[in-house]
Write a protein that holds these residues in place. Structure first.
Motif, PDB file in Angstrom:
ATOM      1  N   THR A 256       0.831  -1.207   0.000  1.00  0.00           N
ATOM      2  CA  THR A 256       0.000   0.000   0.000  1.00  0.00           C
ATOM      3  C   THR A 256       0.863   1.253   0.000  1.00  0.00           C
ATOM      4  O   THR A 256       0.579   2.213  -0.726  1.00  0.00           O
ATOM      5  CB  THR A 256      -0.943   0.000   1.212  1.00  0.00           C
ATOM      6  OG1 THR A 256      -1.837  -1.115   1.113  1.00  0.00           O
ATOM      7  CG2 THR A 256      -1.755   1.282   1.289  1.00  0.00           C
TER       8      THR A 256
ATOM      9  N   ASN B 215      -3.438   1.901   8.002  1.00  0.00           N
ATOM     10  CA  ASN B 215      -3.340   2.668   6.765  1.00  0.00           C
ATOM     11  C   ASN B 215      -2.887   4.099   7.019  1.00  0.00           C
ATOM     12  O   ASN B 215      -2.282   4.728   6.148  1.00  0.00           O
ATOM     13  CB  ASN B 215      -4.674   2.646   6.028  1.00  0.00           C
ATOM     14  CG  ASN B 215      -4.824   1.416   5.161  1.00  0.00           C
ATOM     15  OD1 ASN B 215      -3.932   1.091   4.383  1.00  0.00           O
ATOM     16  ND2 ASN B 215      -5.936   0.716   5.302  1.00  0.00           N
TER      17      ASN B 215
ATOM     18  N   HIS C 247      -7.384  -6.518  -2.109  1.00  0.00           N
ATOM     19  CA  HIS C 247      -7.030  -7.441  -1.028  1.00  0.00           C
ATOM     20  C   HIS C 247      -6.372  -6.764   0.166  1.00  0.00           C
ATOM     21  O   HIS C 247      -5.852  -7.432   1.050  1.00  0.00           O
ATOM     22  CB  HIS C 247      -6.124  -8.580  -1.536  1.00  0.00           C
ATOM     23  CG  HIS C 247      -6.552  -9.139  -2.859  1.00  0.00           C
ATOM     24  ND1 HIS C 247      -7.768  -9.768  -3.026  1.00  0.00           N
ATOM     25  CD2 HIS C 247      -5.951  -9.138  -4.076  1.00  0.00           C
ATOM     26  CE1 HIS C 247      -7.882 -10.149  -4.297  1.00  0.00           C
ATOM     27  NE2 HIS C 247      -6.804  -9.770  -4.946  1.00  0.00           N
ATOM     28  N   ARG C 248      -6.392  -5.441   0.214  1.00  0.00           N
ATOM     29  CA  ARG C 248      -5.814  -4.702   1.329  1.00  0.00           C
ATOM     30  C   ARG C 248      -6.819  -3.641   1.759  1.00  0.00           C
ATOM     31  O   ARG C 248      -6.859  -2.567   1.192  1.00  0.00           O
ATOM     32  CB  ARG C 248      -4.485  -4.065   0.939  1.00  0.00           C
ATOM     33  CG  ARG C 248      -3.405  -5.085   0.544  1.00  0.00           C
ATOM     34  CD  ARG C 248      -2.323  -4.429  -0.273  1.00  0.00           C
ATOM     35  NE  ARG C 248      -1.256  -5.349  -0.619  1.00  0.00           N
ATOM     36  CZ  ARG C 248      -1.237  -6.122  -1.694  1.00  0.00           C
ATOM     37  NH1 ARG C 248      -2.274  -6.114  -2.536  1.00  0.00           N
ATOM     38  NH2 ARG C 248      -0.220  -6.912  -1.948  1.00  0.00           N
ATOM     39  N   SER C 249      -7.651  -3.960   2.738  1.00  0.00           N
ATOM     40  CA  SER C 249      -8.716  -3.067   3.194  1.00  0.00           C
ATOM     41  C   SER C 249      -9.567  -2.581   2.024  1.00  0.00           C
ATOM     42  O   SER C 249      -9.987  -1.428   1.978  1.00  0.00           O
ATOM     43  CB  SER C 249      -8.130  -1.875   3.963  1.00  0.00           C
ATOM     44  OG  SER C 249      -7.451  -2.309   5.118  1.00  0.00           O
TER      45      SER C 249
ATOM     46  N   ASP D 246      -9.586  -7.949   3.065  1.00  0.00           N
ATOM     47  CA  ASP D 246      -8.197  -7.730   3.490  1.00  0.00           C
ATOM     48  C   ASP D 246      -7.476  -9.078   3.504  1.00  0.00           C
ATOM     49  O   ASP D 246      -6.837  -9.466   4.485  1.00  0.00           O
ATOM     50  CB  ASP D 246      -8.158  -7.086   4.882  1.00  0.00           C
ATOM     51  CG  ASP D 246      -6.851  -6.342   5.139  1.00  0.00           C
ATOM     52  OD1 ASP D 246      -5.906  -6.520   4.355  1.00  0.00           O
ATOM     53  OD2 ASP D 246      -6.769  -5.588   6.121  1.00  0.00           O
TER      54      ASP D 246
ATOM     55  N   ALA E  89      -6.246  -4.760  11.017  1.00  0.00           N
ATOM     56  CA  ALA E  89      -7.537  -4.712  10.315  1.00  0.00           C
ATOM     57  C   ALA E  89      -8.697  -4.739  11.309  1.00  0.00           C
ATOM     58  O   ALA E  89      -9.684  -4.009  11.145  1.00  0.00           O
ATOM     59  CB  ALA E  89      -7.639  -5.888   9.343  1.00  0.00           C
TER      60      ALA E  89
ATOM     61  N   ALA F 223     -10.101 -10.983   7.007  1.00  0.00           N
ATOM     62  CA  ALA F 223      -8.737 -10.696   7.450  1.00  0.00           C
ATOM     63  C   ALA F 223      -8.221 -11.984   8.075  1.00  0.00           C
ATOM     64  O   ALA F 223      -8.317 -12.188   9.286  1.00  0.00           O
ATOM     65  CB  ALA F 223      -8.718  -9.543   8.454  1.00  0.00           C
TER      66      ALA F 223
END
Length: 456
Positions: free
Chosen positions: A122, A288, A321-323, A337, A349, A427
């Motif tokens: 990210t 994040n 796939h990330r938040s 996630d 998460a 998650a």
């Protein structure tokens, strides 16, 4: 030049070597991979056999192949015995980066390299997005985006943003980024690195080997604090930018931190800028916000203004796939996630949302699930998947956990029971290989099942 491992990075390296005038000799234990190399006209040789390294000057190894722990690959051991230097595509990239044309540039190209346990994808993508939003020429490569030897030659003022895993930094013989970023450290890949010390040492090489002009260091763990201290020559040394999520940083140096949803930059003892991250849809949660701080610091080091960075934050949609928000219906938000393959990532998460119906489980990693405890208070109910679902559920005391085993059952139950204001969150806190080829396939399955249930 021998090439071991013929996946994406291996074939990319072989093509680049051939274009550069070298003669690649390729090997992979997989016959289909060898056939692919042969079809492209590459020489194929079993490098582990006697005489396998005759006439070979260099060995380039793909990142997934162990070179030391838990045991050296036989080809690498043969290279050692033959005295042939071992490297990888990242080392080749840094050795070859730059050309005579650069003498004509007013602003030579730069490299930003990002490593760490969690958030590096990210952070790398966000840096790339900010640069592009600001009109800067930027390419994203390494462990994300394109293979590092597949990128275009950067032009005037161009930036190459590299995400680098510990597998890549551990073996590269050259590591010389202009800006290096360390996000955080949590236990992962311990068998590959001989323990947490070896894992950290692999990350640390990015900073110790090449001496970046600027270092952005997450200091929320002891390893980051140690690294920042090692790289600083004095308290006011602003070649090191310290980054934190949750802690206010103070001192005469250069600090970027996030608290209660606000990013703040301090330099030389005074506040320079502040950004409200709470309304940034693509960057939810404290983890994040840490990524935002790291990306902010890296792009500030490249000369971008705070208001330019802030505008780019709001147009960042996040990574798959990330938040990743995959659906919203009836006041319920569905978040993928799947990249949260370890306990630390899953905890972050869980701490990002207040009321969670949690899809979790898979191939459990070393260390157990105890570290998840601070986030379990946000869990309304867990829906456990994977072949080890029953054992995973036993590691979640104090919360309701339903053993679902399969993704379809977990999603069906979560969608049926979710209430307005809740989040259905995948998650896993575990690897995917018991049921899926990779975490991407697992996340795609979750998203498909959610959309199918909502549509039906």
């Amino acid at each position: 030049m021998a090439v071991l491992g013929l996946g994406r990075s291996g074939l990319s390296a072989a093509r680049a070597l051939r274009e550069g005038g070298a003669v690649p000799l390729c090997w992979d234990d997989n016959p289909e991979a060898r056939a692919s190399a042969d079809a492209e006209g590459f020489g194929v040789r079993d490098l582990a056999r006697a005489g396998g390294f005759d006439g070979v000057d260099w060995l380039v190894v793909s990142p997934g192949i162990p070179h030391l722990y838990p045991a050296p690959n036989p080809v690498i051991a043969a290279a050692w015995a033959a005295g042939v230097p071992v490297d990888n595509d990242i080392g080749l990239f840094f050795r070859s980066f730059g050309s005579g044309d650069w003498a004509m540039f007013d602003q030579p190209p730069k490299v930003v390299a990002v490593t760490g346990s969690n958030g590096k994808s990210t952070t790398s993508a966000l840096i790339h997005h900010i640069l592009q939003s600001a009109g800067r020429d930027s390419q994203l490569a390494g462990n994300i985006g394109r293979g590092v030897l597949d990128i275009d030659p950067p032009g005037e003022g161009g930036v190459v943003v590299l995400e680098l895993s510990s597998y890549q930094t551990d073996l590269a013989r050259a590591l010389t980024p202009d800006v290096a970023v360390f996000t955080n450290l949590s236990p992962d890949h311990l068998d590959r690195h001989g323990g947490i010390g070896g894992y950290f040492a692999a990350k640390r090489r990015l900073f110790a080997e090449g001496g970046p002009d600027r270092c952005v260091i997450g200091v929320d763990e002891n390893e980051g604090r140690y690294l920042a201290n090692q790289l600083s020559e004095a308290p006011a040394d602003d070649r090191v930018i310290r980054v934190s999520s949750g802690s206010k940083l103070s001192g005469p140096g250069w600090d970027v931190f996030a608290r209660k949803g606000f990013l703040t930059e301090w330099r030389k003892g005074r506040q320079v800028a502040s950004i409200d991250l709470r309304s940034v849809r693509g960057l939810p949660g404290a983890h994040n916000h840490q990524n935002a701080c790291a990306a902010y610091a890296a792009t500030r080091a490249l000369g971008l203004a705070p208001r330019v960075i802030e505008a780019a934050f709001h147009s960042f949609e996040g990574l798959p796939h990330r938040s990743q928000i995959v659906a919203e219906a009836g006041g319920v938000t569905y978040v993928n996630d799947s990249k949260a393959t370890n306990v630390d990532a899953a905890l972050k998460a869980l701490q990002a949302f207040p009321r969670i119906r949690w899809v979790c489980g898979g191939l459990m990693k070393e260390g157990g699930l105890d570290a998840l405890a601070p986030g379990l208070e946000n869990v309304v109910k867990a829906y456990v998947i994977g072949r080890e679902a029953a054992g995973f559920a036993l590691g979640l005391p104090g919360i309701e956990a339903e053993i679902c085993t399969e993704m379809d059952t977990a999603v069906t139950r979560a969608v049926a029971e979710a209430q307005e204001g809740e989040v259905v969150l995948l998650a896993p806190a575990a690897a995917s290989f018991d049921q899926y080829d990779n975490f991407e396939k697992r996340g795609e399955d979750f998203a498909e099942k959610v959309r199918a249930r909502l549509a039906g």
